[in-house]
Design an enzyme around this catalytic site. Structure first.
Site, PDB file in Angstrom:
ATOM      1  N   THR A 130      12.346  -6.485  15.661  1.00  0.00           N
ATOM      2  CA  THR A 130      13.794  -6.487  15.881  1.00  0.00           C
ATOM      3  C   THR A 130      14.373  -7.897  15.886  1.00  0.00           C
ATOM      4  O   THR A 130      15.584  -8.058  15.809  1.00  0.00           O
ATOM      5  CB  THR A 130      14.135  -5.822  17.225  1.00  0.00           C
ATOM      6  OG1 THR A 130      13.529  -6.572  18.288  1.00  0.00           O
ATOM      7  CG2 THR A 130      13.653  -4.380  17.265  1.00  0.00           C
ATOM      8  N   LYS A 131      13.496  -8.913  15.998  1.00  0.00           N
ATOM      9  CA  LYS A 131      13.935 -10.314  16.061  1.00  0.00           C
ATOM     10  C   LYS A 131      13.071 -11.153  15.135  1.00  0.00           C
ATOM     11  O   LYS A 131      11.968 -10.763  14.759  1.00  0.00           O
ATOM     12  CB  LYS A 131      13.825 -10.841  17.496  1.00  0.00           C
ATOM     13  CG  LYS A 131      14.752 -10.128  18.454  1.00  0.00           C
ATOM     14  CD  LYS A 131      14.653 -10.693  19.844  1.00  0.00           C
ATOM     15  CE  LYS A 131      15.612  -9.911  20.737  1.00  0.00           C
ATOM     16  NZ  LYS A 131      15.496 -10.292  22.124  1.00  0.00           N
ATOM     17  N   ASN A 172       0.835  -1.190   0.000  1.00  0.00           N
ATOM     18  CA  ASN A 172       0.000   0.000   0.000  1.00  0.00           C
ATOM     19  C   ASN A 172       0.881   1.255   0.000  1.00  0.00           C
ATOM     20  O   ASN A 172       2.108   1.160   0.028  1.00  0.00           O
ATOM     21  CB  ASN A 172      -0.944  -0.029   1.208  1.00  0.00           C
ATOM     22  CG  ASN A 172      -2.262   0.661   0.937  1.00  0.00           C
ATOM     23  OD1 ASN A 172      -2.307   1.690   0.286  1.00  0.00           O
ATOM     24  ND2 ASN A 172      -3.334   0.088   1.457  1.00  0.00           N
ATOM     25  N   HIS A 180      23.902   1.186  11.203  1.00  0.00           N
ATOM     26  CA  HIS A 180      25.179   1.853  11.447  1.00  0.00           C
ATOM     27  C   HIS A 180      25.873   1.199  12.631  1.00  0.00           C
ATOM     28  O   HIS A 180      25.224   0.648  13.523  1.00  0.00           O
ATOM     29  CB  HIS A 180      24.946   3.339  11.732  1.00  0.00           C
ATOM     30  CG  HIS A 180      24.285   4.053  10.601  1.00  0.00           C
ATOM     31  ND1 HIS A 180      24.979   4.508   9.510  1.00  0.00           N
ATOM     32  CD2 HIS A 180      23.000   4.366  10.375  1.00  0.00           C
ATOM     33  CE1 HIS A 180      24.151   5.078   8.665  1.00  0.00           C
ATOM     34  NE2 HIS A 180      22.929   5.002   9.167  1.00  0.00           N
TER      35      HIS A 180
END
Length: 183
Positions: free
Chosen positions: A165-166, A85, A115
């Protein structure tokens, strides 16, 4: 000839300099195509999909609504029946593999680049990228963010606003910041 050492580092999960001339040129190429796609009238669907198929280097059926942005395009692999979308961003410094019948709600961000934690390396402009894999039949809710190195299993659902994040197992619903299973 343009040096491809930094590109090879980028594609093999090593620290690299995105300021490398070749990588800058490749990002500019992708940005130009995304800009062309985003400026098309809504009635010119065929031209838009043709632009994106050329960017991704594949001809499978998929549908992406404008506005769409990516870094390179050639690192994005999309399965059949993919739908994104409005407002989708895929930062594809590393491969992004998306399975069949995946749905992305508005405002989804998929980012392979990150980073270093070391501030001196950050000041030098170093980045690193980790691949993202999204299985088949996955639904990613509005405004969700999928971070570098994540794998999402088949049939998973990512709740709106989640920050993944996992890795997410197959057949699981996750939500929250950071995303955790809720079913």
């Amino acid at each position: 000839m343009i040096d491809s050492e930094e590109k090879m580092k980028m594609l093999t999960e090593q620290e690299y300099f995105p300021s490398n001339k070749q990588l800058q040129q490749e990002r500019m190429h992708a940005k130009t195509i995304c800009h062309q796609f985003n400026q098309l009238p809504p009635t010119d669907v065929k031209a838009g999909m043709k632009l994106l198929k050329g960017l991704f280097g594949q001809s499978r059926y998929f549908w992406i609504e404008p506005q769409f942005y990516c870094d390179y395009g050639y690192n994005i692999s999309i399965g059949k029946g993919f739908y994104a979308n409005h407002g989708c961003v895929i930062l594809d410094a590393a491969p992004v593999s998306i399975g069949d019948d995946v749905l992305l709600a508005p405002g989804v961000l998929i980012s392979t680049a990150t980073h270093p934690l070391d501030p001196q390396k950050r000041r030098k402009g170093i980045e690193i990228a980790h691949p993202i894999t999204i299985g088949n039949n996955v639904w990613v809710g509005m405004g969700a963010k999928i971070l570098p190195g994540v794998t999402i299993g088949n049939n998973a659902v990512i709740g709106a606003g989640a920050v993944v994040t996992k890795n997410v197992e197959a057949d699981v619903v996750v939500a929250g910041v950071p995303a955790v299973p809720i079913n």
